[in-house]
Design a protein around this motif. Sequence first.
Motif, mmCIF file in Angstrom:
data_model
loop_
_atom_site.group_PDB
_atom_site.id
_atom_site.type_symbol
_atom_site.label_atom_id
_atom_site.label_comp_id
_atom_site.label_asym_id
_atom_site.label_seq_id
_atom_site.Cartn_x
_atom_site.Cartn_y
_atom_site.Cartn_z
ATOM 1 N N HIS A 4 1.404 -1.317 -0.331
ATOM 2 C CA HIS A 4 -0.115 0.091 -0.267
ATOM 3 C C HIS A 4 1.208 1.111 0.163
ATOM 4 O O HIS A 4 0.298 2.279 -0.192
ATOM 5 N N ARG A 5 2.163 1.454 0.641
ATOM 6 C CA ARG A 5 2.927 2.420 0.063
ATOM 7 C C ARG A 5 3.997 2.202 -0.399
ATOM 8 O O ARG A 5 5.113 1.167 -0.673
ATOM 9 N N ASN A 6 4.883 3.373 -0.675
ATOM 10 C CA ASN A 6 6.435 3.100 -1.836
ATOM 11 C C ASN A 6 7.197 2.773 -0.384
ATOM 12 O O ASN A 6 8.353 2.081 -1.066
ATOM 13 N N ASP A 7 7.449 2.502 0.449
ATOM 14 C CA ASP A 7 8.348 2.242 1.217
ATOM 15 C C ASP A 7 8.728 1.162 1.015
ATOM 16 O O ASP A 7 8.226 0.154 0.702
ATOM 17 N N SER A 8 9.948 0.622 1.587
ATOM 18 C CA SER A 8 10.879 -0.429 2.123
ATOM 19 C C SER A 8 9.678 -1.907 2.092
ATOM 20 O O SER A 8 8.797 -1.227 3.270
ATOM 21 N N LEU A 9 10.073 -2.420 2.181
ATOM 22 C CA LEU A 9 9.054 -4.012 2.384
ATOM 23 C C LEU A 9 9.902 -4.155 4.115
ATOM 24 O O LEU A 9 10.782 -4.901 4.357
ATOM 25 N N CYS A 10 8.817 -4.709 4.550
ATOM 26 C CA CYS A 10 8.865 -4.543 6.234
ATOM 27 C C CYS A 10 8.588 -5.323 6.019
ATOM 28 O O CYS A 10 7.234 -6.422 5.966
ATOM 29 N N HIS A 43 -2.678 6.154 -8.016
ATOM 30 C CA HIS A 43 -1.851 6.872 -8.462
ATOM 31 C C HIS A 43 -2.259 6.730 -10.381
ATOM 32 O O HIS A 43 -2.562 7.830 -11.205
ATOM 33 N N TRP A 44 -2.801 5.769 -10.506
ATOM 34 C CA TRP A 44 -3.262 5.722 -12.625
ATOM 35 C C TRP A 44 -4.561 6.312 -12.191
ATOM 36 O O TRP A 44 -4.408 7.134 -13.383
ATOM 37 N N PRO A 101 18.189 0.212 2.407
ATOM 38 C CA PRO A 101 18.645 1.833 1.859
ATOM 39 C C PRO A 101 17.075 1.232 1.058
ATOM 40 O O PRO A 101 16.052 1.168 1.065
ATOM 41 N N GLN A 102 16.966 3.069 0.333
ATOM 42 C CA GLN A 102 15.316 3.282 -0.145
ATOM 43 C C GLN A 102 15.437 2.533 -0.743
ATOM 44 O O GLN A 102 16.318 3.032 -2.106
ATOM 45 N N ASN A 103 13.968 1.984 -1.144
ATOM 46 C CA ASN A 103 13.783 0.975 -2.123
ATOM 47 C C ASN A 103 13.652 2.079 -3.463
ATOM 48 O O ASN A 103 12.955 2.693 -3.435
ATOM 49 N N ARG A 104 12.982 1.988 -4.591
ATOM 50 C CA ARG A 104 13.109 2.207 -5.412
ATOM 51 C C ARG A 104 11.784 2.800 -5.160
ATOM 52 O O ARG A 104 10.933 2.213 -4.876
ATOM 53 N N ASP A 108 6.517 5.791 -9.790
ATOM 54 C CA ASP A 108 7.707 6.746 -10.312
ATOM 55 C C ASP A 108 8.238 5.621 -11.291
ATOM 56 O O ASP A 108 8.168 5.899 -12.888
ATOM 57 N N GLY A 109 8.371 4.364 -11.058
ATOM 58 C CA GLY A 109 9.180 3.305 -11.520
ATOM 59 C C GLY A 109 8.776 2.180 -13.010
ATOM 60 O O GLY A 109 8.001 2.191 -13.748
ATOM 61 N N LEU A 110 7.336 2.189 -12.165
ATOM 62 C CA LEU A 110 6.244 0.932 -13.037
ATOM 63 C C LEU A 110 4.845 1.742 -14.101
ATOM 64 O O LEU A 110 4.165 0.661 -14.531
ATOM 65 N N LEU A 111 4.426 3.299 -13.347
ATOM 66 C CA LEU A 111 3.350 4.091 -13.845
ATOM 67 C C LEU A 111 3.403 3.469 -15.640
ATOM 68 O O LEU A 111 2.478 2.852 -16.252
ATOM 69 N N ASP A 112 4.606 3.187 -15.958
ATOM 70 C CA ASP A 112 5.156 3.822 -17.557
ATOM 71 C C ASP A 112 4.902 2.374 -18.265
ATOM 72 O O ASP A 112 4.805 2.345 -19.361
ATOM 73 N N GLU A 113 4.892 1.648 -17.355
ATOM 74 C CA GLU A 113 5.191 -0.082 -18.307
ATOM 75 C C GLU A 113 3.704 -0.556 -18.078
ATOM 76 O O GLU A 113 2.475 -0.031 -17.330
#
Length: 158
Positions: A4-10, A43-44, A101-104, A108-113
């Motif tokens: 549900h969130r962009n952060d790292s996998l907890c 986001h879509w 480390p900060q997650n990708r 931003d990385g997947l919406l245009d895929e």
Amino acid sequence: MDKHRNDSLCTLDFSPILYVLRARNPSLSITFNLSFDTILWYHWDHGEWLEFAGRAVPWPTDEHQPMGYVDISDLMAPPSEDDVAYVTEHLEEYWTEKKMPQNRNIRDGLLDESPSNWRVLAKNYAVKEPLLLRCRMKEQFEVYRRYRMGVGEKDRGE
């Protein structure tokens, strides 16, 4: 899991449980499936796409297509000796600082895929350093185990 969130996998909530389950029943097959549908759908369909550069933009014109779930079980496997060696040599900063480390950025990385590419890229966006995640999960279990042993000793009056 549905992220549900962009952060790292907890994994703090469930990594000790995994180790206990594996110890109790070594033949148990545990699988993990991950989806970014909630993040990508939000986001879509979000209004930020309707206004771009001060004018209405009709993108995205297609309906959001779900990616479904992708098997990421190998990310949750216990670390090998090679994993530990790699982490201590190449990721020392994260290992000693006890952080990931900060997650990708999923949005931003997947919406245009395409949804099929979301599935292919899912492991890359689940966590930036899979080997570090495996080592952290084992470390979380060790903390849990020491805590449980400590509580048990106090309860018995030892």
